[in-house]
Design a protein around this motif. Structure first.
Motif, PDB file in Angstrom:
ATOM      1  N   ALA A  98      -8.850  37.059  20.521  1.00 56.83           N
ATOM      2  CA  ALA A  98      -7.770  36.421  20.128  1.00 56.83           C
ATOM      3  C   ALA A  98      -6.608  36.761  19.707  1.00 56.83           C
ATOM      4  O   ALA A  98      -6.972  38.011  19.336  1.00 56.83           O
ATOM      5  CB  ALA A  98      -8.065  35.450  18.768  1.00 56.83           C
ATOM      6  N   ALA A  99      -5.659  37.647  20.648  1.00 58.53           N
ATOM      7  CA  ALA A  99      -4.599  38.488  20.361  1.00 58.53           C
ATOM      8  C   ALA A  99      -3.522  37.252  19.305  1.00 58.53           C
ATOM      9  O   ALA A  99      -2.840  36.269  19.196  1.00 58.53           O
ATOM     10  CB  ALA A  99      -3.725  37.921  21.325  1.00 58.53           C
ATOM     11  N   VAL A 100      -3.894  38.316  18.237  1.00 53.89           N
ATOM     12  CA  VAL A 100      -2.855  37.964  16.981  1.00 53.89           C
ATOM     13  C   VAL A 100      -1.693  38.823  17.128  1.00 53.89           C
ATOM     14  O   VAL A 100      -1.561  39.863  16.948  1.00 53.89           O
ATOM     15  CB  VAL A 100      -3.368  38.232  15.749  1.00 53.89           C
ATOM     16  N   ARG A 101      -0.830  37.993  16.797  1.00 53.92           N
ATOM     17  CA  ARG A 101       1.051  38.837  17.046  1.00 53.92           C
ATOM     18  C   ARG A 101       1.745  38.211  15.890  1.00 53.92           C
ATOM     19  O   ARG A 101       2.235  37.052  16.230  1.00 53.92           O
ATOM     20  CB  ARG A 101       1.775  38.129  18.584  1.00 53.92           C
ATOM     21  N   PRO A 102       2.081  38.940  14.865  1.00 50.69           N
ATOM     22  CA  PRO A 102       2.808  38.760  14.217  1.00 50.69           C
ATOM     23  C   PRO A 102       4.440  38.433  14.438  1.00 50.69           C
ATOM     24  O   PRO A 102       4.635  39.250  14.718  1.00 50.69           O
ATOM     25  CB  PRO A 102       2.158  39.411  12.472  1.00 50.69           C
TER      26      PRO A 102
ATOM     27  N   LEU B   4      -0.497  33.422  18.660  1.00 46.02           N
ATOM     28  CA  LEU B   4      -2.092  33.646  18.044  1.00 46.02           C
ATOM     29  C   LEU B   4      -2.289  33.260  19.691  1.00 46.02           C
ATOM     30  O   LEU B   4      -1.983  32.174  20.057  1.00 46.02           O
ATOM     31  CB  LEU B   4      -2.867  32.085  16.997  1.00 46.02           C
ATOM     32  N   ARG B   5      -2.252  33.812  20.408  1.00 46.34           N
ATOM     33  CA  ARG B   5      -2.382  34.064  22.202  1.00 46.34           C
ATOM     34  C   ARG B   5      -4.503  34.036  22.249  1.00 46.34           C
ATOM     35  O   ARG B   5      -4.616  35.239  22.156  1.00 46.34           O
ATOM     36  CB  ARG B   5      -1.722  35.057  22.430  1.00 46.34           C
TER      37      ARG B   5
ATOM     38  N   GLU C  16      -2.226  29.041  25.079  1.00 47.36           N
ATOM     39  CA  GLU C  16      -2.529  29.610  25.825  1.00 47.36           C
ATOM     40  C   GLU C  16      -2.395  30.750  26.238  1.00 47.36           C
ATOM     41  O   GLU C  16      -1.258  30.924  25.957  1.00 47.36           O
ATOM     42  CB  GLU C  16      -2.614  28.234  26.745  1.00 47.36           C
ATOM     43  N   ASN C  17      -3.048  31.658  27.567  1.00 41.16           N
ATOM     44  CA  ASN C  17      -2.862  33.116  27.482  1.00 41.16           C
ATOM     45  C   ASN C  17      -1.161  33.267  27.378  1.00 41.16           C
ATOM     46  O   ASN C  17      -0.620  33.939  26.955  1.00 41.16           O
ATOM     47  CB  ASN C  17      -3.873  33.957  28.304  1.00 41.16           C
ATOM     48  N   GLN C  18      -1.165  32.560  29.502  1.00 38.93           N
ATOM     49  CA  GLN C  18       0.894  32.931  30.120  1.00 38.93           C
ATOM     50  C   GLN C  18       1.898  32.577  28.768  1.00 38.93           C
ATOM     51  O   GLN C  18       2.483  32.981  28.670  1.00 38.93           O
ATOM     52  CB  GLN C  18       0.750  32.609  30.434  1.00 38.93           C
TER      53      GLN C  18
ATOM     54  N   LEU D 185       5.856  33.625  24.463  1.00 37.63           N
ATOM     55  CA  LEU D 185       5.845  32.765  23.792  1.00 37.63           C
ATOM     56  C   LEU D 185       6.612  34.359  22.566  1.00 37.63           C
ATOM     57  O   LEU D 185       7.430  34.251  22.051  1.00 37.63           O
ATOM     58  CB  LEU D 185       5.443  31.804  22.955  1.00 37.63           C
ATOM     59  N   SER D 186       5.408  35.463  22.791  1.00 32.84           N
ATOM     60  CA  SER D 186       5.122  36.082  21.573  1.00 32.84           C
ATOM     61  C   SER D 186       6.104  37.242  22.282  1.00 32.84           C
ATOM     62  O   SER D 186       6.516  37.887  20.645  1.00 32.84           O
ATOM     63  CB  SER D 186       3.889  37.381  21.813  1.00 32.84           C
ATOM     64  N   ASP D 187       6.116  37.335  23.364  1.00 26.85           N
ATOM     65  CA  ASP D 187       8.477  38.200  23.288  1.00 26.85           C
ATOM     66  C   ASP D 187       9.308  37.749  23.153  1.00 26.85           C
ATOM     67  O   ASP D 187      10.103  38.282  22.286  1.00 26.85           O
ATOM     68  CB  ASP D 187       8.067  38.534  24.958  1.00 26.85           C
TER      69      ASP D 187
END
Ligand code: ATP
Length: 362
Positions: free
Chosen positions: A103-107, A129-130, A243-245, A250-252
């Motif tokens: 779980a990559a949590v990216r606030p 959440l990636r 999903e990952n990609q 979207l986190s960028d």
């Protein structure tokens, strides 16, 4: 027993943002009454260039033995394997896989005082959440090229992977205060279920998990629509799981809403391990010049304390995490020094010192 943190400063601006962050973490910990010790390792593209060693097993084992991992940044564009591919993904993916941090949590959070490219004044506070191990990235190290004519990478979505990331999304929403628009707890599933079987399956499993969380609202958005809607109404998001990609992209985009990569922390979390690093890379274009914004790294250390607090039910660790975030917020809102990427002219050290001062005075 002190918490032992495995520290991987890494490449480029990694060591520059790590050094002041460790000072800040040490002060925040001591003020909150948390014992902490750091074990630093040489790990990164520079080390690979010098030694030929990509993923050092002793370092990976020490990361597993530690209570948490703090990472600066990995990768140097010039350091590549014999087939011309950058060494960075081998190390980053290898570490993620070894720690099973799914779980990559990216606030994505807007701090008062920081100019953003958006015209809206709306409060922005949501999480991308990636899924961190599957999706298109599952193909890393695989893929195929046929006769120099056709290239393929395969997307992998599993029930287990989707179930656990969806569950993580709902649990995360429970801990938050809902979306800024109206306080509603909402988990948005971002996919492309209208086109691909793999994404239709992702959505189906997400919906099955959602049934276990009747108190939390859900929504579905196709990734293309989500990239527009997020820009138009960022205040309408709480937790967006994907999903990952898609999460990588979207986190960028989200980081761009709130001042850029220098403002975007992350926590990569699994059932056993937690690895905390800024969302940015090693930024070789600005390395060694004191230009790097240390805030993403500092906030990542704050997330680490919050996570330690959750895992160990340790209020003091949570307090250290809150103190770090409050100090950053206070410093920015008070017109404190800012680096060039967010419109200022201060150095990495100036920004870190101002945050340190706020913590010391808290
Ligand atoms: P990776 O793929 O390894 O995440 P990347 O290709 O996305 O890396 P970054 O290293 O994150 O690239 O840098 C992208 C841009 O953002 C660069 O112009 C860089 O200077 C800028 N940048 C990244 N991090 C920071 C920071 N902490 N402070 C200021 N600028 C930054």
């Amino acid at each position: 027993m002190p918490y032992r943190i495995a520290v991987l400063p890494g490449d480029g601006i990694g060591p520059e943002v790590m050094e002041p962050t460790l000072q800040i973490a040490a002060v925040a910990a001591s003020k909150a009454g948390v014992e902490i010790e750091f074990t630093s390792h040489v790990f990164g593209a520079g080390h690979y260039r010098d030694t030929g060693e990509a993923l050092s097993q002793p370092v990976v084992e020490d990361c597993k033995a530690a209570d948490a991992v703090l990472l600066g940044a990995l990768g140097l564009p010039s350091v590549r394997t014999a087939d011309g591919i950058e060494i960075q993904p081998t190390m980053m993916m290898g570490l993620r896989r070894a720690l099973d941090v799914y779980a990559a949590v990216r606030p994505i959070k807007r701090y008062a005082g920081v100019k953003t490219p958006l015209s809206t004044d709306a409060k922005i506070d949501f999480v991308i959440l990636r899924e961190n191990l599957e999706g298109l990235f599952a193909s890393f190290g695989g893929g195929s090229i046929l006769n120099d004519e056709v290239a393929t990478d395969t997307q992998v979505i599993t029930r287990r992977g989707t179930d656990r990331i969806s569950r993580f999304a709902f649990e995360l929403s429970k801990k938050r205060n809902g979306r800024p628009l109206d306080g509603k707890r909402l988990v948005t599933c971002v996919d492309k279920a209208n086109i691909f079987r793999s994404f239709a399956f992702f959505r189906k499993v997400f919906d099955e998990v959602a049934a276990d969380y009747p108190d939390i609202a859900t929504d579905h958005q196709y990734v293309d629509a989500a990239s527009m809607l997020m820009l138009q109404r960022p205040e309408a998001y709480d937790v967006a799981v994907m999903e990952n990609q898609f999460g990588d992209i979207l986190s960028d985009l989200g980081a761009g809403f709130v001042g850029g990569l220098g403002m975007a922390p992350s926590g990569e979390i699994g059932d056993e391990f937690g690895l905390f690093q800024p969302s940015h890379g090693s930024a070789p274009d600005i390395a060694g010049r004191g230009l790097a914004n240390p805030i993403a790294m500092i906030l990542s250390a704050g997330m680490m304390f919050e996570w330690l607090g959750d895992v160990h039910q340790d209020k003091a660790a949570k307090k250290a995490g809150t103190a770090i975030e409050s100090a950053v917020a206070e410093m920015l809102a008070g017109g404190g020094p800012m680096t060039k990427d967010i419109g200022g002219s201060a150095s990495t050290g100036d920004v870190a010192s101002a945050v340190l001062e706020c913590i010391a005075n808290e």
